[in-house]
Scaffold this motif. Structure first.
Motif, PDB file in Angstrom:
ATOM      1  N   VAL A  77      39.698 -71.776 -56.781  1.00 33.51           N
ATOM      2  CA  VAL A  77      40.129 -70.392 -56.602  1.00 33.51           C
ATOM      3  C   VAL A  77      39.190 -69.751 -55.591  1.00 33.51           C
ATOM      4  CG1 VAL A  77      40.248 -68.104 -57.664  1.00 33.51           C
ATOM      5  CG2 VAL A  77      41.200 -70.083 -58.858  1.00 33.51           C
ATOM      6  N   VAL A  78      39.770 -69.243 -54.513  1.00 33.71           N
ATOM      7  CA  VAL A  78      38.988 -68.531 -53.513  1.00 33.71           C
ATOM      8  C   VAL A  78      39.009 -67.044 -53.845  1.00 33.71           C
ATOM      9  CG1 VAL A  78      38.700 -67.978 -51.068  1.00 33.71           C
ATOM     10  CG2 VAL A  78      39.555 -70.232 -51.751  1.00 33.71           C
ATOM     11  N   VAL A  79      37.850 -66.470 -54.029  1.00 31.89           N
ATOM     12  CA  VAL A  79      37.724 -65.030 -54.241  1.00 31.89           C
ATOM     13  C   VAL A  79      37.201 -64.427 -52.938  1.00 31.89           C
ATOM     14  CG1 VAL A  79      36.658 -63.183 -55.560  1.00 31.89           C
ATOM     15  CG2 VAL A  79      37.256 -65.338 -56.696  1.00 31.89           C
ATOM     16  N   PRO A  80      38.021 -63.652 -52.227  1.00 23.91           N
ATOM     17  CA  PRO A  80      37.547 -63.042 -50.983  1.00 23.91           C
ATOM     18  C   PRO A  80      36.497 -61.965 -51.274  1.00 23.91           C
ATOM     19  CG  PRO A  80      39.960 -63.073 -51.091  1.00 23.91           C
ATOM     20  CD  PRO A  80      39.450 -63.371 -52.468  1.00 23.91           C
ATOM     21  N   LEU A  81      35.314 -62.149 -50.750  1.00 24.80           N
ATOM     22  CA  LEU A  81      34.265 -61.137 -50.892  1.00 24.80           C
ATOM     23  C   LEU A  81      34.448 -60.138 -49.760  1.00 24.80           C
ATOM     24  CD1 LEU A  81      31.263 -63.459 -51.809  1.00 24.80           C
ATOM     25  CD2 LEU A  81      32.931 -62.361 -53.324  1.00 24.80           C
ATOM     26  N   LEU A  82      35.596 -59.491 -49.808  1.00 22.12           N
ATOM     27  CA  LEU A  82      36.044 -58.544 -48.795  1.00 22.12           C
ATOM     28  C   LEU A  82      36.535 -57.295 -49.512  1.00 22.12           C
ATOM     29  CD1 LEU A  82      38.166 -61.084 -46.703  1.00 22.12           C
ATOM     30  CD2 LEU A  82      35.839 -60.313 -46.175  1.00 22.12           C
ATOM     31  N   MET A  83      36.411 -56.142 -48.847  1.00 25.82           N
ATOM     32  CA  MET A  83      36.770 -54.893 -49.505  1.00 25.82           C
ATOM     33  C   MET A  83      38.274 -54.674 -49.559  1.00 25.82           C
ATOM     34  SD  MET A  83      33.781 -54.363 -50.191  1.00 25.82           S
ATOM     35  CE  MET A  83      34.190 -53.001 -51.252  1.00 25.82           C
ATOM     36  N   SER A  84      38.996 -55.191 -48.582  1.00 27.66           N
ATOM     37  CA  SER A  84      40.450 -55.039 -48.556  1.00 27.66           C
ATOM     38  C   SER A  84      41.056 -56.186 -47.781  1.00 27.66           C
ATOM     39  CB  SER A  84      40.850 -53.694 -47.931  1.00 27.66           C
ATOM     40  OG  SER A  84      40.333 -53.587 -46.616  1.00 27.66           O
ATOM     41  N   THR A  85      42.355 -56.270 -47.825  1.00 31.74           N
ATOM     42  CA  THR A  85      43.035 -57.365 -47.143  1.00 31.74           C
ATOM     43  C   THR A  85      42.956 -57.188 -45.631  1.00 31.74           C
ATOM     44  OG1 THR A  85      45.044 -58.714 -47.189  1.00 31.74           O
ATOM     45  CG2 THR A  85      45.340 -56.329 -47.057  1.00 31.74           C
ATOM     46  N   GLY A  86      43.487 -58.144 -44.907  1.00 36.15           N
ATOM     47  CA  GLY A  86      43.440 -58.129 -43.454  1.00 36.15           C
ATOM     48  C   GLY A  86      43.630 -59.543 -42.943  1.00 36.15           C
ATOM     49  N   PHE A  87      43.343 -59.765 -41.684  1.00 36.71           N
ATOM     50  CA  PHE A  87      43.586 -61.061 -41.075  1.00 36.71           C
ATOM     51  C   PHE A  87      42.892 -62.192 -41.826  1.00 36.71           C
ATOM     52  CE2 PHE A  87      42.658 -64.545 -38.190  1.00 36.71           C
ATOM     53  CZ  PHE A  87      43.888 -64.770 -37.595  1.00 36.71           C
ATOM     54  N   THR A 129      41.480 -59.263 -53.055  1.00 37.05           N
ATOM     55  CA  THR A 129      40.184 -58.834 -52.541  1.00 37.05           C
ATOM     56  C   THR A 129      39.469 -57.983 -53.591  1.00 37.05           C
ATOM     57  OG1 THR A 129      41.248 -56.934 -51.480  1.00 37.05           O
ATOM     58  CG2 THR A 129      40.909 -58.914 -50.140  1.00 37.05           C
ATOM     59  N   LEU A 130      38.214 -57.663 -53.338  1.00 34.56           N
ATOM     60  CA  LEU A 130      37.430 -56.895 -54.311  1.00 34.56           C
ATOM     61  C   LEU A 130      37.984 -55.486 -54.492  1.00 34.56           C
ATOM     62  CD1 LEU A 130      33.779 -57.940 -53.382  1.00 34.56           C
ATOM     63  CD2 LEU A 130      35.398 -59.047 -54.945  1.00 34.56           C
ATOM     64  N   GLY A 131      38.436 -54.890 -53.412  1.00 36.30           N
ATOM     65  CA  GLY A 131      38.969 -53.542 -53.504  1.00 36.30           C
ATOM     66  C   GLY A 131      40.483 -53.532 -53.336  1.00 36.30           C
ATOM     67  N   PRO A 132      41.096 -52.429 -53.765  1.00 34.58           N
ATOM     68  CA  PRO A 132      40.470 -51.286 -54.442  1.00 34.58           C
ATOM     69  C   PRO A 132      40.191 -51.587 -55.908  1.00 34.58           C
ATOM     70  CG  PRO A 132      42.834 -50.932 -54.187  1.00 34.58           C
ATOM     71  CD  PRO A 132      42.529 -52.222 -53.494  1.00 34.58           C
ATOM     72  N   ASP A 133      39.178 -50.910 -56.439  1.00 32.14           N
ATOM     73  CA  ASP A 133      38.790 -51.087 -57.835  1.00 32.14           C
ATOM     74  C   ASP A 133      37.947 -49.887 -58.241  1.00 32.14           C
ATOM     75  OD1 ASP A 133      36.962 -52.118 -60.128  1.00 32.14           O
ATOM     76  OD2 ASP A 133      38.417 -53.734 -59.902  1.00 32.14           O
ATOM     77  N   ASP A 134      38.205 -49.357 -59.422  1.00 30.23           N
ATOM     78  CA  ASP A 134      37.461 -48.173 -59.878  1.00 30.23           C
ATOM     79  C   ASP A 134      35.958 -48.426 -59.947  1.00 30.23           C
ATOM     80  OD1 ASP A 134      39.767 -46.687 -60.065  1.00 30.23           O
ATOM     81  OD2 ASP A 134      39.999 -46.968 -62.230  1.00 30.23           O
ATOM     82  N   ARG A 135      35.577 -49.673 -60.197  1.00 29.36           N
ATOM     83  CA  ARG A 135      34.142 -49.977 -60.276  1.00 29.36           C
ATOM     84  C   ARG A 135      33.473 -49.833 -58.917  1.00 29.36           C
ATOM     85  NH1 ARG A 135      35.473 -55.299 -63.728  1.00 29.36           N
ATOM     86  NH2 ARG A 135      37.248 -55.119 -62.300  1.00 29.36           N
ATOM     87  N   LEU A 136      34.203 -50.091 -57.847  1.00 31.68           N
ATOM     88  CA  LEU A 136      33.647 -49.871 -56.516  1.00 31.68           C
ATOM     89  C   LEU A 136      33.393 -48.389 -56.281  1.00 31.68           C
ATOM     90  CD1 LEU A 136      35.840 -52.303 -54.388  1.00 31.68           C
ATOM     91  CD2 LEU A 136      33.526 -52.688 -55.248  1.00 31.68           C
ATOM     92  N   VAL A 137      34.279 -47.554 -56.776  1.00 30.00           N
ATOM     93  CA  VAL A 137      34.085 -46.107 -56.653  1.00 30.00           C
ATOM     94  C   VAL A 137      32.841 -45.677 -57.418  1.00 30.00           C
ATOM     95  CG1 VAL A 137      35.102 -43.839 -57.120  1.00 30.00           C
ATOM     96  CG2 VAL A 137      36.544 -45.718 -56.311  1.00 30.00           C
ATOM     97  N   GLN A 138      32.612 -46.263 -58.588  1.00 28.77           N
ATOM     98  CA  GLN A 138      31.411 -45.926 -59.348  1.00 28.77           C
ATOM     99  C   GLN A 138      30.149 -46.351 -58.608  1.00 28.77           C
ATOM    100  OE1 GLN A 138      31.343 -44.009 -62.103  1.00 28.77           O
ATOM    101  NE2 GLN A 138      33.527 -43.814 -61.654  1.00 28.77           N
ATOM    102  N   ILE A 139      30.205 -47.495 -57.935  1.00 33.17           N
ATOM    103  CA  ILE A 139      29.046 -47.916 -57.141  1.00 33.17           C
ATOM    104  C   ILE A 139      28.831 -46.946 -55.983  1.00 33.17           C
ATOM    105  CG2 ILE A 139      28.001 -49.753 -55.756  1.00 33.17           C
ATOM    106  CD1 ILE A 139      29.708 -51.760 -57.347  1.00 33.17           C
ATOM    107  N   LEU A 140      29.918 -46.532 -55.326  1.00 37.22           N
ATOM    108  CA  LEU A 140      29.804 -45.555 -54.248  1.00 37.22           C
ATOM    109  C   LEU A 140      29.155 -44.268 -54.742  1.00 37.22           C
ATOM    110  CD1 LEU A 140      33.290 -46.004 -52.529  1.00 37.22           C
ATOM    111  CD2 LEU A 140      31.073 -46.343 -51.410  1.00 37.22           C
TER     112      LEU A 140
END
Length: 242
Positions: free
Chosen positions: A75-85, A105-116
């Motif tokens: 399983v590949v988990v993209p360590l990227l904030m959003s999709t794209g090329f 991808t990692l985002g969007p996710d409510d936990r990212l907002v909490q980190i922000l």
């Protein structure tokens, strides 16, 4: 295969391939590695491997091929904030035709907002400051839509001042333009909230965009480990032998 208490064999868990963009920044490499080190600490039974789509080696296609030709699934988990090329082409091609899957991808996710929010507070942002959510940017409309979801969530969570968005490349407005627009709107101080995982090229661009304060990138943070493991579990469930 692993043996259960009854002696029957069960399939080994899929290899978790954490795939980031890649960077020349030593600090950036350490920040990304901290996420995968956290995954290993949380789930020591998993085979966790690192891969990249640019700049660094090994390439994601080679890592997936190495795992699956050895009889494992991956399983590949993209360590990227959003999709794209990179997510929709490079990573998709790496898993196509193999006993492998790619997660969201990692985002969007409510936990990212909490980190922000934590990064904003750590940087001293407060009442009256204008915040510019500073993302890498992509020509993919879906990527921009995903950043907009994070923008709306951050606006709901951050009540101390206006929140707008700026991009490092490809999308508009650029971070520097968003900072200037916030000043023209009357902000005495502008804070760039880095919607970036690690130091490197894009964080340098954000730092040079003219904001009064630039927050630290999102990694390291244990909530990123949680997101990676959640994405891995979701994609693992879609594999035929899950």
């Amino acid at each position: 295969m692993t043996a259960t208490a009854s002696g029957s064999a069960t399939p080994a868990a899929p290899v978790l391939v954490g795939c980031s963009h890649g960077t020349d920044s030593v600090a950036g490499r350490a920040a990304i590695r901290s996420i995968l080190d956290g995954v290993r600490a949380a789930r020591p039974e998993l085979d966790v491997r690192e891969a990249f789509v640019d700049v660094q080696q090994p390439e994601v296609a080679d890592v997936v091929a190495g795992a699956t030709t050895a009889g494992c699934s991956a399983v590949v988990v993209p360590l990227l904030m959003s999709t794209g090329f990179h997510a929709r082409v490079d990573i998709a091609a790496a898993v196509e035709g193999r006993r492998a899957a790619a997660s969201r991808t990692l985002g969007p996710d409510d936990r990212l907002v909490q980190i922000l929010l934590d990064r904003l507070r750590q940087a001293g942002a407060g009442a009256g400051d204008a915040v510019v959510l500073a993302a890498a940017g992509s020509s993919d409309p879906l990527a921009a839509a995903m950043v907009e979801q994070t923008l709306e969530a951050l606006r709901r969570a951050w009540r101390d001042g206006p929140v707008t968005v700026g991009y490092g490349s490809a999308s508009l407005p650029r971070v520097a333009d968003a900072v200037e627009q916030a000043r023209r709107a009357g902000a005495a101080r502008v804070v760039a909230a880095s919607y970036l995982l690690a130091p490197g090229f894009f964080h340098d661009r954000v730092s040079a965009a003219g904001a009064d304060v630039v927050t630290a990138p999102l990694a390291p943070d244990p909530r990123l480990v949680e997101i990676v493991l959640d994405r891995y579990a979701e994609a693992s469930a879609l594999l035929p032998d899950a």
